[in-house]
Design an enzyme around this catalytic site. Sequence first.
Site, mmCIF file in Angstrom:
data_model
loop_
_atom_site.group_PDB
_atom_site.id
_atom_site.type_symbol
_atom_site.label_atom_id
_atom_site.label_comp_id
_atom_site.label_asym_id
_atom_site.label_seq_id
_atom_site.Cartn_x
_atom_site.Cartn_y
_atom_site.Cartn_z
ATOM 1 N N ASP A 134 -6.501 0.405 0.780
ATOM 2 C CA ASP A 134 -6.708 0.257 2.215
ATOM 3 C C ASP A 134 -8.186 -0.047 2.427
ATOM 4 O O ASP A 134 -8.919 -0.309 1.469
ATOM 5 C CB ASP A 134 -6.255 1.495 2.975
ATOM 6 C CG ASP A 134 -7.019 2.754 2.561
ATOM 7 O OD1 ASP A 134 -7.998 2.643 1.788
ATOM 8 O OD2 ASP A 134 -6.647 3.847 3.010
ATOM 9 N N LYS A 156 0.817 -1.205 0.000
ATOM 10 C CA LYS A 156 0.000 0.000 0.000
ATOM 11 C C LYS A 156 0.856 1.263 0.000
ATOM 12 O O LYS A 156 0.635 2.198 -0.783
ATOM 13 C CB LYS A 156 -0.940 -0.005 1.191
ATOM 14 C CG LYS A 156 -1.917 1.174 1.183
ATOM 15 C CD LYS A 156 -1.636 2.094 2.339
ATOM 16 C CE LYS A 156 -2.595 3.283 2.265
ATOM 17 N NZ LYS A 156 -2.806 3.881 3.582
#
Length: 419
Positions: A330, A311
């Site tokens: 996320d 991420k």
Amino acid sequence: MHSDEASPIPNSKCTFLPSSPPPLSGFGGNFSADLKFPFLTAIFMLSLNLRPLSIMSKRQRPIQSPPSTPPTPQTHNPKRPKTILKPTKWVPLNLTQSELSLPLTFPTGQTFRWRQTGPLQYTGVVGSHLVSLRHLENGDVSCCLHHTTTSETNAKLALLDFLNVGISLAGIWEVFSASDSRFAELASYLGGARVLRQDPVECLIQFLCSSNNNIQRITKMVDFVSSLGNHLGSVGGFEFHEFPSLERLSMVSEEEFREAGFGYRAKYITGTVKALQLKPGGGAEWLLSLRKTELEEVIEALSTLPGVGPKVAACIALFSLDQHHAIPVDTHVWQIATRYLIPELAGARLTPKLCGRVAEAFVSKYGKYAGWAQTLLFIAELPSQKALLPAHFSNAKESKAAKKKDRKSHTAVDTSIVD
């Protein structure tokens, strides 16, 4: 990227036509060169005739956590005399609000080094240049160069590069809107949400601070790191600094970062700085070289650095390395995807494998600029921006949530899609 409610979650020469990845199989969209408009270069390069000024960084405000930042050791950051800024001169930037909305670009989780210093005015540092931007009454953007350590010409080029003006936001959104009616409606209320082209080192360190964090704490940590750099000036009560070099950062110990409230992130920052210094040609050059690399290789390379997972790597790739189809996934982006792109996965638990499914879904829908589309959809979920949207957007979300709850009460989740 982060929302306020999230808990876990160039100094280089200006390039007006950022490199973009070659089309990947299955990607939607067909963007031609007319999405870029180099004529901005000629327009903006008309002499701004600004005076060099000097000073800027953080306003002292009480924050409960992390622990209050101790004074930086004199061996690292000796006190410098304050410089009084001269009267400012504002010049049109030749960017409309549809191409750049300051409130939808700076305080939305891409960067944590810009501050609101007036009504519709934001101030920050680009390389060694202290700059303010603000909207005129007609929505157009004007700029003021407060201070530069080089030249006005370099400052202009660096600012244009940072703002990614080589890419036409209106052109991209026109294509997105043609195939997505919901995006088209959102764009009519949230126009100008642009993706920045940040310095890779600066972007990397900022997102190392973002791990399992919220905007308030991230900002305080980034302020501490920034204070290690050269002091440039003060605007609107905030002090601003040039972002410190890797050499400068290497002078700060893990213990000092921990004392400043970084917690476990301290070892990631010191470890990453050391790893970058060992790269051939230096860490800054190594990061810049990733702008010419395929996304998969970029994510893999960044993930070798301490504290960088998929991420964070995707955030760095999208916001600094020209990887326009990178999708930082996320829980917030997962919720967007399962509501509008892959509803069949609603109710499933987010896993690394499903993170890949989310990225694929965005790219399949929006093509090689999918990261720009995802940025707008993410911003639309922020509490501060929902107030700008008609009520039916929230009602639609609640309706989908109710259907999801009803479905979960009658149907078991297929575990094969989350393994």
